[in-house]
Design a protein around this motif. Structure first.
Motif, mmCIF file in Angstrom:
data_model
loop_
_atom_site.group_PDB
_atom_site.id
_atom_site.type_symbol
_atom_site.label_atom_id
_atom_site.label_comp_id
_atom_site.label_asym_id
_atom_site.label_seq_id
_atom_site.Cartn_x
_atom_site.Cartn_y
_atom_site.Cartn_z
ATOM 1 N N ALA A 118 0.833 -1.411 0.060
ATOM 2 C CA ALA A 118 0.032 0.003 -0.176
ATOM 3 C C ALA A 118 0.845 1.286 -0.176
ATOM 4 O O ALA A 118 2.174 1.129 0.173
ATOM 5 C CB ALA A 118 -0.926 0.015 1.030
ATOM 6 N N PHE A 119 0.138 2.461 -0.391
ATOM 7 C CA PHE A 119 1.191 3.796 -0.081
ATOM 8 C C PHE A 119 0.066 4.531 0.712
ATOM 9 O O PHE A 119 -1.138 4.422 0.593
ATOM 10 C CB PHE A 119 1.184 4.436 -1.698
ATOM 11 N N SER A 120 0.602 5.525 1.188
ATOM 12 C CA SER A 120 0.007 6.538 2.089
ATOM 13 C C SER A 120 -0.856 7.571 1.110
ATOM 14 O O SER A 120 -0.171 8.216 0.025
ATOM 15 C CB SER A 120 0.888 7.354 3.121
ATOM 16 N N GLY A 121 -1.904 8.063 1.360
ATOM 17 C CA GLY A 121 -2.708 9.149 0.694
ATOM 18 C C GLY A 121 -2.864 8.882 -0.573
ATOM 19 O O GLY A 121 -3.248 7.564 -1.177
ATOM 20 N N LEU A 122 -2.728 9.511 -1.623
ATOM 21 C CA LEU A 122 -2.815 9.502 -3.212
ATOM 22 C C LEU A 122 -1.676 9.169 -3.640
ATOM 23 O O LEU A 122 -0.292 9.684 -3.343
ATOM 24 C CB LEU A 122 -3.601 10.538 -3.869
ATOM 25 N N LEU A 123 -1.549 8.560 -4.837
ATOM 26 C CA LEU A 123 -0.328 8.509 -5.510
ATOM 27 C C LEU A 123 -0.583 8.812 -7.237
ATOM 28 O O LEU A 123 -1.391 8.379 -7.861
ATOM 29 C CB LEU A 123 0.064 6.894 -5.766
ATOM 30 N N GLY A 124 0.314 9.729 -7.465
ATOM 31 C CA GLY A 124 -0.096 10.527 -8.952
ATOM 32 C C GLY A 124 -1.700 10.971 -8.720
ATOM 33 O O GLY A 124 -2.212 10.746 -10.050
ATOM 34 N N GLY A 125 -2.233 11.423 -7.839
ATOM 35 C CA GLY A 125 -3.371 11.855 -7.887
ATOM 36 C C GLY A 125 -4.461 10.785 -7.871
ATOM 37 O O GLY A 125 -5.750 11.153 -8.098
ATOM 38 N N GLN A 126 -4.332 9.730 -7.530
ATOM 39 C CA GLN A 126 -5.006 8.641 -7.707
ATOM 40 C C GLN A 126 -5.137 7.791 -6.525
ATOM 41 O O GLN A 126 -4.209 7.586 -5.596
ATOM 42 C CB GLN A 126 -4.683 7.582 -8.789
ATOM 43 N N TRP A 127 -6.495 7.317 -5.983
ATOM 44 C CA TRP A 127 -6.481 6.705 -4.761
ATOM 45 C C TRP A 127 -6.260 5.136 -4.970
ATOM 46 O O TRP A 127 -5.767 4.441 -4.138
ATOM 47 C CB TRP A 127 -7.959 6.693 -4.169
ATOM 48 N N ARG A 128 -6.332 4.667 -6.151
ATOM 49 C CA ARG A 128 -6.489 3.319 -6.652
ATOM 50 C C ARG A 128 -5.348 3.119 -7.763
ATOM 51 O O ARG A 128 -5.276 3.614 -8.570
ATOM 52 C CB ARG A 128 -7.674 2.678 -6.975
ATOM 53 N N VAL A 129 -4.404 2.239 -7.385
ATOM 54 C CA VAL A 129 -3.163 1.788 -8.503
ATOM 55 C C VAL A 129 -3.302 0.292 -8.432
ATOM 56 O O VAL A 129 -3.401 -0.208 -7.144
ATOM 57 C CB VAL A 129 -2.068 2.454 -7.745
ATOM 58 N N PRO A 130 -3.301 -0.327 -9.413
ATOM 59 C CA PRO A 130 -3.441 -1.643 -9.798
ATOM 60 C C PRO A 130 -2.122 -2.404 -8.706
ATOM 61 O O PRO A 130 -1.150 -1.877 -8.786
ATOM 62 C CB PRO A 130 -3.078 -2.100 -11.027
ATOM 63 N N GLY A 131 -2.512 -3.598 -8.028
ATOM 64 C CA GLY A 131 -1.715 -4.221 -7.018
ATOM 65 C C GLY A 131 -1.514 -3.789 -5.769
ATOM 66 O O GLY A 131 -0.843 -4.206 -4.850
ATOM 67 N N PHE A 132 -2.104 -2.502 -5.399
ATOM 68 C CA PHE A 132 -1.818 -1.808 -4.182
ATOM 69 C C PHE A 132 -3.445 -1.625 -3.485
ATOM 70 O O PHE A 132 -4.295 -1.616 -3.936
ATOM 71 C CB PHE A 132 -1.413 -0.301 -4.291
ATOM 72 N N CYS A 133 -3.488 -2.009 -2.195
ATOM 73 C CA CYS A 133 -4.454 -1.918 -1.387
ATOM 74 C C CYS A 133 -5.189 -0.560 -1.733
ATOM 75 O O CYS A 133 -4.852 0.437 -1.748
ATOM 76 C CB CYS A 133 -4.449 -2.047 -0.052
ATOM 77 N N PRO A 134 -6.628 -0.801 -1.862
ATOM 78 C CA PRO A 134 -7.660 0.555 -2.068
ATOM 79 C C PRO A 134 -7.510 1.231 -0.579
ATOM 80 O O PRO A 134 -7.190 0.808 0.567
ATOM 81 C CB PRO A 134 -8.948 -0.071 -2.267
ATOM 82 N N PRO A 135 -8.253 2.436 -0.611
ATOM 83 C CA PRO A 135 -8.411 3.235 0.664
ATOM 84 C C PRO A 135 -9.636 2.536 1.469
ATOM 85 O O PRO A 135 -10.231 1.555 1.089
ATOM 86 C CB PRO A 135 -9.103 4.735 -0.014
ATOM 87 N N VAL A 136 -9.478 3.247 2.604
ATOM 88 C CA VAL A 136 -10.499 2.638 3.469
ATOM 89 C C VAL A 136 -11.854 2.966 3.531
ATOM 90 O O VAL A 136 -12.714 2.297 3.999
ATOM 91 C CB VAL A 136 -9.924 2.849 5.044
ATOM 92 N N PHE A 137 -11.973 4.298 2.821
ATOM 93 C CA PHE A 137 -13.403 4.831 2.903
ATOM 94 C C PHE A 137 -14.344 4.163 1.843
ATOM 95 O O PHE A 137 -13.812 3.498 1.007
ATOM 96 C CB PHE A 137 -13.309 6.333 2.747
#
Length: 558
Positions: free
Chosen positions: A85-104
């Motif tokens: 996972a990554f903290s916050g957004l990555l490249g303005g995106q909440w979802r990136v393939p292979g990484f955990c989605p946000p909690v909300f």
């Protein structure tokens, strides 16, 4: 659908798995199995890819760095793997393939966020437009011009009255010495007093007139300023209300299968910005959603450091106390969790200190790396330079350290043998009358040969004892430096601190606005190593007993 579970190949042996979940707030770094998972992700980032088709290059841009995390998990069938996972957004995106989605809840957030942010932006635009309006700027300019005009008039009157006063004083002295009939003298002196009263009356009239002029303009400007502040308050109130509604889209699970609203975990205060958006909460929530058992967590920084400094690419960091302190303990309820381990200084063999100089007034010591300057809290931290000095000099009141060195730093320390001597020496440190030279190896090639670093510092309130650069609230911190040697990927540097802030040299070395090269072995601002390669090599000051300028040196042991 499960997000990005990577199975270990080969699978870890039973002895490689922790018996209890290591605390996410552990200061000694993650478990070896979590490091293994982190190494796999770091290798991908090093190769230039966050995910297939997603470049890691933006992370290296100024301000682009980010915290990443991995969570070792066990599948119901018994296989071991990890989530990322990554903290916050990555490249303005909440979802990136292979990484955990946000909690909300994404759908609930979308219904709230888009119109809510539009309303906040509209109010912000109204406030900015009013701030720049001709009505407000004209009213401010008029009052400022009036104030400037009155200041000039007030100063001109003051100078004129001062000249009048001198003339009257000279005339009084002439009248008192002149051969005049007494009635004539009294009449002339009375006339001078009348002139003095006339100047005072002019001042009162002028002040009243100036106040009236201000009174004619000030109420109108005050009404406009109240309107401006009301717009700002409205914008902040709507923004806070929006944030509360967004926080209400987070439902936080724990290992027992319980759920709690995010805001309930931070009562009575509101959650800080970004709460539950760190890598740790995302990883634990995803594991819970898919029936995976959390085993060990690791979080590391990748990319350019933040503007405040304090983060180095590839280094591990414990979870932040401010955002995750109330959150992660709840999410881990239902698991066996080990208590957090704190850094404990290495045990030094008891015995005499290495004395560089000793006389009736003071003692100069060569402090070893890993020995505290003064005792810490608890019996385990009782050993220190000061404790050993007081054992050596038991007579009251005992030695007093004039300054300190970090636990990880070796080198010269000065102790006074009497309070009066201590005061004299401390005054020299306070007034920068002490010349200090440190030597260090830094992890990187420093291109320039010398320079001055001016980076104000303050403690990182979310991650004590780390210090961060803060140009607004930080205390002044100045360091001169000079390159001594370049060897491979490392540079040997002499530091000449002009101020004495906590961790000053360590932050100034690591920060991109400083050398951009952390000191080798710096567990707080760089990468762990056998020891911090920083040594206080020389001290020059005025001896409080003899009045002579003295210099003490002790070469670095590295």
């Amino acid at each position: 659908m499960r997000t990005g579970l990577t199975l270990f190949e080969p699978q870890p042996a039973a002895g490689d798995v922790p018996e209890a979940f290591p605390s996410p707030f552990d200061e000694l770094g993650p478990h070896a199995l979590a490091r293994r998972a982190a190494d796999a992700v770091r290798a991908e980032l090093q190769a230039g890819a966050v995910a297939p088709g997603v470049s890691a290059a933006p992370l290296d841009a100024p301000g682009g760095g980010k915290m990443f995390g991995v969570l070792v998990v066990r599948e119901p069938g018994g296989r071991w793997g990890f989530l990322r996972a990554f903290s916050g957004l990555l490249g303005g995106q909440w979802r990136v393939p292979g990484f955990c989605p946000p909690v909300f809840d994404a759908e609930a957030r979308a219904r709230i966020e888009v119109p809510g942010e539009a309303e906040v932006k509209a109010l912000g635009a109204r406030a900015e437009a009013f701030e720049a309006s001709a009505e407000l700027t004209t009213a401010r300019a008029a009052l400022a011009a009036l104030g400037s005009h009155q200041t000039h008039e007030r100063e001109a009157m003051r100078l004129r009255h001062e000249a009048n006063r001198r003339e009257r004083q000279a005339e009084r002295e002439r009248l008192l010495g002149a051969a005049l009939p007494e009635p004539a003298r009294r009449e002339a002196l009375h006339a001078l007093d009348q002139k003095s009263r006339g100047d005072k009356a002019e001042k009162r009239r002028s002040e009243a007139a100036w106040e009236a002029e201000q009174g004619a303009l000030a109420p109108g400007l005050a009404r406009l300023e109240r309107r401006r502040r009301a717009l700002e308050r409205l914008r902040h109130a709507v923004s806070r209300a929006l944030m509360r509604r967004l926080h209400d889209t987070y439902s936080i699970p724990n290992a027992r299968g319980e759920r709690r609203p995010l805001r309930a975990l931070y009562t009575p205060r509101e959650p800080p910005s970004g709460a539950a958006d760190c890598a740790g909460p995302k990883l634990l929530a995803e594991a819970r959603a898919h029936g995976l058992v959390p085993v060990a967590l690791a979080e590391f920084w990748w990319g350019a450091p933040p503007a405040s400094g304090g983060r180095v690419a590839g280094a591990f960091y414990p979870a932040c106390r401010d955002k995750c302190g109330p959150l992660l303990p709840f999410m881990l309820e239902g698991l066996a969790v080990a208590p957090p381990r704190a850094f404990v200084p290495p045990v030094h063999a008891p015995g005499a200190l290495s004395l560089v100089h000793e006389d009736a007034w003071l003692v100069v010591i060569d402090k070893p790396e890993g020995l505290l300057s003064v005792p810490g809290k608890g019996e385990a931290l009782a050993d220190s330079v000061l404790a050993r000095l007081r054992a050596r000099y038991p007579e009251a009141p005992g030695p007093l350290l004039v300054h300190r060195l970090d636990l990880d730093t070796s080198g010269l320390l000065v102790a006074a043998r009497a309070p009066a001597v201590h005061a004299l020496l401390q005054r020299q440190f306070l007034h920068r009358a002490v010349d200090k030279r440190y030597v260090a190896w830094v992890d990187g090639q420093v291109p320039a040969d010398e320079g001055l670093i001016d980076l104000p510092l303050r403690v990182d309130l979310d991650d004590r004892p780390r210090q961060i650069h803060d140009p607004v609230h930080g205390k002044p911190a100045l360091t001169r430096w000079r390159v001594l040697e370049r060897r491979g990927a490392r540079t040997r540097v002499a530091f000449f601190p002009l101020t004495g802030r906590t961790h000053q040299l360590r932050v100034h070395a690591a920060h991109p606005l400083g050398l951009g090269a952390p000191i080798v072995g710096d567990r707080l601002y760089g990468h762990e190593g056998p020891r911090l390669l920083l040594h206080a090599e020389a001290l020059t000051f005025t001896h409080p007993g003899t009045g002579e300028r003295v210099t003490f040196t002790r070469p670095a042991p590295f």
